[in-house]
Design an enzyme around this catalytic site. Structure first.
Site, PDB file in Angstrom:
ATOM      1  N   LYS A  23      20.470 -36.335   2.670  1.00 58.22           N
ATOM      2  CA  LYS A  23      20.322 -37.797   2.577  1.00 58.22           C
ATOM      3  C   LYS A  23      20.048 -38.141   3.884  1.00 58.22           C
ATOM      4  O   LYS A  23      19.265 -39.039   4.204  1.00 58.22           O
ATOM      5  CB  LYS A  23      21.730 -38.267   2.385  1.00 58.22           C
ATOM      6  CG  LYS A  23      22.163 -39.827   2.940  1.00 58.22           C
ATOM      7  CD  LYS A  23      23.668 -39.888   2.920  1.00 58.22           C
ATOM      8  CE  LYS A  23      24.127 -40.189   3.999  1.00 58.22           C
ATOM      9  NZ  LYS A  23      23.643 -40.760   5.247  1.00 58.22           N
ATOM     10  N   ASN A  24      20.066 -37.435   4.969  1.00 57.85           N
ATOM     11  CA  ASN A  24      19.611 -37.752   6.587  1.00 57.85           C
ATOM     12  C   ASN A  24      18.431 -37.380   6.805  1.00 57.85           C
ATOM     13  O   ASN A  24      17.891 -37.503   7.841  1.00 57.85           O
ATOM     14  CB  ASN A  24      20.796 -37.400   7.167  1.00 57.85           C
ATOM     15  CG  ASN A  24      22.245 -38.140   7.143  1.00 57.85           C
ATOM     16  OD1 ASN A  24      22.199 -39.032   6.373  1.00 57.85           O
ATOM     17  ND2 ASN A  24      23.270 -37.595   7.905  1.00 57.85           N
ATOM     18  N   ARG A  97      21.222 -48.174   7.360  1.00 57.64           N
ATOM     19  CA  ARG A  97      20.714 -48.092   8.487  1.00 57.64           C
ATOM     20  C   ARG A  97      19.197 -47.767   8.787  1.00 57.64           C
ATOM     21  O   ARG A  97      18.487 -47.937   9.878  1.00 57.64           O
ATOM     22  CB  ARG A  97      21.459 -47.095   9.683  1.00 57.64           C
ATOM     23  CG  ARG A  97      22.547 -47.425  10.030  1.00 57.64           C
ATOM     24  CD  ARG A  97      23.521 -46.681  10.815  1.00 57.64           C
ATOM     25  NE  ARG A  97      22.687 -46.374  12.003  1.00 57.64           N
ATOM     26  CZ  ARG A  97      23.043 -47.208  13.167  1.00 57.64           C
ATOM     27  NH1 ARG A  97      23.623 -48.443  13.036  1.00 57.64           N
ATOM     28  NH2 ARG A  97      22.293 -47.137  14.384  1.00 57.64           N
ATOM     29  N   CYS A 121      27.709 -46.701   7.452  1.00 57.87           N
ATOM     30  CA  CYS A 121      29.292 -46.662   7.299  1.00 57.87           C
ATOM     31  C   CYS A 121      29.949 -47.292   8.483  1.00 57.87           C
ATOM     32  O   CYS A 121      29.185 -47.218   9.658  1.00 57.87           O
ATOM     33  CB  CYS A 121      29.697 -44.804   7.381  1.00 57.87           C
ATOM     34  SG  CYS A 121      28.913 -44.396   5.864  1.00 57.87           S
ATOM     35  N   ASP A 311      29.618 -35.413  11.028  1.00 53.66           N
ATOM     36  CA  ASP A 311      29.624 -35.615   9.298  1.00 53.66           C
ATOM     37  C   ASP A 311      30.527 -34.358   8.852  1.00 53.66           C
ATOM     38  O   ASP A 311      30.933 -34.554   7.527  1.00 53.66           O
ATOM     39  CB  ASP A 311      28.435 -35.614   8.746  1.00 53.66           C
ATOM     40  CG  ASP A 311      27.643 -36.627   9.436  1.00 53.66           C
ATOM     41  OD1 ASP A 311      26.189 -36.294   9.375  1.00 53.66           O
ATOM     42  OD2 ASP A 311      28.080 -37.366   9.976  1.00 53.66           O
ATOM     43  N   VAL A 333      30.974 -37.734  18.899  1.00 53.59           N
ATOM     44  CA  VAL A 333      29.932 -38.611  18.516  1.00 53.59           C
ATOM     45  C   VAL A 333      30.162 -40.074  18.067  1.00 53.59           C
ATOM     46  O   VAL A 333      29.248 -40.747  18.697  1.00 53.59           O
ATOM     47  CB  VAL A 333      29.127 -37.672  17.444  1.00 53.59           C
ATOM     48  CG1 VAL A 333      27.935 -38.452  16.907  1.00 53.59           C
ATOM     49  CG2 VAL A 333      28.842 -36.459  17.750  1.00 53.59           C
TER      50      VAL A 333
HETATM   51  C1  EPZ Z   1      22.601 -40.294  11.813  1.00 52.88           C
HETATM   52  O1  EPZ Z   1      23.155 -41.560  12.207  1.00 52.88           O
HETATM   53  C2  EPZ Z   1      23.306 -39.784  10.479  1.00 52.88           C
HETATM   54  N1  EPZ Z   1      22.873 -40.789   9.605  1.00 52.88           N
HETATM   55  C3  EPZ Z   1      24.850 -39.831  10.702  1.00 52.88           C
HETATM   56  O2  EPZ Z   1      25.035 -39.482   9.268  1.00 52.88           O
HETATM   57  C4  EPZ Z   1      25.190 -38.843  11.665  1.00 52.88           C
HETATM   58  O3  EPZ Z   1      26.490 -38.913  11.691  1.00 52.88           O
HETATM   59  C5  EPZ Z   1      24.581 -39.344  12.829  1.00 52.88           C
HETATM   60  O4  EPZ Z   1      23.048 -39.303  12.708  1.00 52.88           O
HETATM   61  C6  EPZ Z   1      24.698 -38.199  14.232  1.00 52.88           C
HETATM   62  O5  EPZ Z   1      24.273 -36.805  13.655  1.00 52.88           O
HETATM   63  C7  EPZ Z   1      21.517 -41.040   9.100  1.00 52.88           C
HETATM   64  O6  EPZ Z   1      20.547 -39.986   9.375  1.00 52.88           O
HETATM   65  C8  EPZ Z   1      21.326 -42.039   7.887  1.00 52.88           C
HETATM   66  P1  EPZ Z   1      23.115 -41.531  16.265  1.00 52.88           P
HETATM   67  P2  EPZ Z   1      22.367 -42.387  13.392  1.00 52.88           P
HETATM   68  O7  EPZ Z   1      21.919 -42.571  16.421  1.00 52.88           O
HETATM   69  O8  EPZ Z   1      21.270 -42.113  13.743  1.00 52.88           O
HETATM   70  C9  EPZ Z   1      25.124 -44.010  19.413  1.00 52.88           C
HETATM   71  C10 EPZ Z   1      26.349 -39.483   7.424  1.00 52.88           C
HETATM   72  O9  EPZ Z   1      27.854 -39.623   7.063  1.00 52.88           O
HETATM   73  N2  EPZ Z   1      23.834 -44.779  19.560  1.00 52.88           N
HETATM   74  O10 EPZ Z   1      22.728 -40.286  16.293  1.00 52.88           O
HETATM   75  O11 EPZ Z   1      22.867 -43.653  13.095  1.00 52.88           O
HETATM   76  C11 EPZ Z   1      25.878 -44.221  18.066  1.00 52.88           C
HETATM   77  O12 EPZ Z   1      26.926 -45.132  18.303  1.00 52.88           O
HETATM   78  C12 EPZ Z   1      26.030 -40.541   8.564  1.00 52.88           C
HETATM   79  O13 EPZ Z   1      25.844 -38.904   6.824  1.00 52.88           O
HETATM   80  C13 EPZ Z   1      23.959 -45.971  20.386  1.00 52.88           C
HETATM   81  O14 EPZ Z   1      24.628 -46.113  21.383  1.00 52.88           O
HETATM   82  O15 EPZ Z   1      23.434 -41.495  14.703  1.00 52.88           O
HETATM   83  C14 EPZ Z   1      26.609 -42.802  18.062  1.00 52.88           C
HETATM   84  O16 EPZ Z   1      27.806 -42.925  19.151  1.00 52.88           O
HETATM   85  C15 EPZ Z   1      27.300 -40.907   9.349  1.00 52.88           C
HETATM   86  N3  EPZ Z   1      22.830 -46.778  20.597  1.00 52.88           N
HETATM   87  C16 EPZ Z   1      25.854 -41.856  18.820  1.00 52.88           C
HETATM   88  O17 EPZ Z   1      24.744 -42.496  19.682  1.00 52.88           O
HETATM   89  C17 EPZ Z   1      21.658 -46.562  19.520  1.00 52.88           C
HETATM   90  O18 EPZ Z   1      20.710 -47.347  19.835  1.00 52.88           O
HETATM   91  C18 EPZ Z   1      25.174 -41.094  17.655  1.00 52.88           C
HETATM   92  O19 EPZ Z   1      24.423 -41.943  16.878  1.00 52.88           O
HETATM   93  C19 EPZ Z   1      21.898 -45.565  18.664  1.00 52.88           C
HETATM   94  C20 EPZ Z   1      23.020 -44.563  18.634  1.00 52.88           C
END
Ligand code: EPZ
Length: 441
Positions: A23-24, A97, A121, A311, A333
């Protein structure tokens, strides 16, 4: 009509499930097709909502999308790419997203984009400041509008020297999808290096991109002027595989997950073994089972890859409610990813949430009033309850808790599960679960 799932718990889940494309990764690879000047073919496509959302957005922008559900593949032809009517795009606001990742490819293709407000989510604030920062560094002009973001590249997009404050998966994908056709070299320090990132890099390399990944989380991209379509089979969904593994442990069952890949699950398999779960790796997949006897408590800290994925912790927490002793999970995270434990406590679990960083290292959320550490005591007998699914992974943990519990549970909000677990009901029935779907009265 909303659906109600009635679950009779207490039966071990035994049998086989198949996981398909992650999915990701899959929705991101679909967005990458916009960058090519010929059609792309992506295989091992799961039937999940995130794929539907991206298919619809691609079609709104003039891309023809043909889904061969028999073959499990999707063919995307970007030849007719065009600006979409913002009213049509608005219809997708809040769905996912992924739309934020259309920025770079659409600016390369048509010079501008309107991105609807994001969904995803509710597991924290989930800002996009890193995304907007890197896009501005490439030369994009970003305007916040009611309902979304308008973005354009009046002078084209040029390579940039970037460093992420945190190895964000989405922000790394944003850089990759923009830099591959930007003028000149891009250097990204502090990049995410999850298997899904490497698979997206493989897709872009097949299209003609030049990308190197260093051991210090630095990714270097040499921009090229044209990219062609790709032909790719998406890597298997490791998060779904880990979810079913935790279900086997929580229900005392035995589940073979076809296509699960050991290479992408190393940290999970180590933890699984330490708790007392058994697994057997074959070329076709991985068998996960509860060996009988007691489960062991442990101290667990989530982290970016190659650490224990955020996750994976929600379904595993259900197994920890059955372990003999006290376990600690420190979620580093996301700041708010333990909301799902409320329903588990109502089912009889002993789980306390804390603001402190309970684990080995202080994280970004320490002393900021976020309940991001959980203390779980077991074993407890879970009892059936009524609950509404809060988010994807938390929802899965509610369902396996209900399957492990004594008595009857009733669940609503099932459409969230379909965002990330394809054919979920078929899989539960194939594993012998005593479940029934009905119209919510
Ligand atoms: C991806 O989300 C995945 N989703 C998430 O899976 C996964 O948990 C996450 O990566 C971490 O591995 C998809 O790929 C669709 P991040 P993403 O940007 O890209 C902060 C699931 O259940 N951040 O790595 O949105 C953020 O708040 C989902 O399959 C900022 O502060 O995650 C978080 O604390 C849930 N500013 C951290 O970084 C930004 O501009 C990690 O987020 C971007 C992120």
């Amino acid at each position: 009509m909303a659906k109600l799932l009635t679950i009779q718990g207490g039966k071990p889940l035994t049998g086989e499930v198949t996981v398909r494309g992650a999915k990701n990764l899959v929705p991101k690879a679909m967005v990458a097709a916009l960058l090519g000047n010929t059609p792309s073919v992506l295989r091992s496509i799961p039937e999940i909502k995130d794929v539907d959302v991206v298919s619809a957005l691609l079609e709104l922008h003039g891309v023809t999308v043909d889904w061969d559900s028999q073959a499990g593949s999707i063919t995307m032809d970007p030849a007719g790419v065009r600006q979409a009517k913002s009213a049509e795009i608005d219809a997708h606001a809040g769905d996912s997203r992924i739309p934020i990742l259309f920025c770079g490819p659409l600016m390369h293709a048509i010079g501008e984009a309107f991105i609807p407000d994001l969904g995803g989510c509710k597991i924290g604030d989930r800002p996009i400041d890193y995304h907007l920062e890197v896009l501005r560094n490439f030369g994009a002009v970003v305007d916040k509008r009611p309902g979304g973001i308008s973005i354009s590249a009046p002078k084209g997009l040029h390579g940039a020297k970037l460093e992420l404050p945190y190895p964000s998966v989405g922000a790394t994908e944003q850089v990759l999808l923009t830099a591959v056709k930007a003028e000149g070299i891009t250097e990204l320090k502090g990049a995410a290096v999850e298997p899904e990132i490497h698979d997206l890099i493989a897709v872009l390399q097949k299209m003609g991109a030049i990308i190197t990944v260093q051991t210090d989380r630095t990714i270097r991209i040499e921009g090229v002027s044209t990219l062609r379509g790709y032909n790719h089979t998406a890597l298997p969904d490791r998060n779904e595989a880990a979810s079913w593994a935790s279900a086997a442990l929580a229900t005392g069952g035995d589940i073979f997950v076809r296509h699960a890949s050991q290479r992408d699950l190393t940290a999970f398999l180590n933890t699984y073994r330490k708790i007392g779960g058994e697994f057997d790796v074959t070329d076709e997949g991985i068998r996960f089972w509860h060996a009988g006897g007691e489960l062991n408590p442990l101290v667990l800290e989530t982290d970016v890859h190659p650490g224990f994925m955020t996750d994976w912790q929600q379904p595993l927490v259900v197994a920890l409610t059955q372990a003999t002793g006290v376990s600690i999970v420190h979620e580093t995270v996301y700041e708010n990813r333990f909301g799902f434990t409320d329903a588990l406590v109502r089912m009889g679990a002993s789980i306390q949430l804390h603001r402190e960083c309970l684990g080995s290292i202080p994280c970004r959320f320490g002393q900021r009033n976020f309940l991001h550490s959980a203390v779980i005591s077991g074993p407890v007998r879970l009892k059936g309850a009524t609950f509404d699914i809060p988010d994807l992974r938390g929802g899965f943990s509610h369902l396996i808790a209900a399957l492990a519990a004594e008595g009857t549970s009733k669940a609503t909000g099932l459409e969230i599960i379909n965002r990330g677990y394809e054919h979920f009901m078929d899989k539960l029935l194939a594993l012998g679960a005593d479940v029934e779907l009905s119209d919510e009265s």
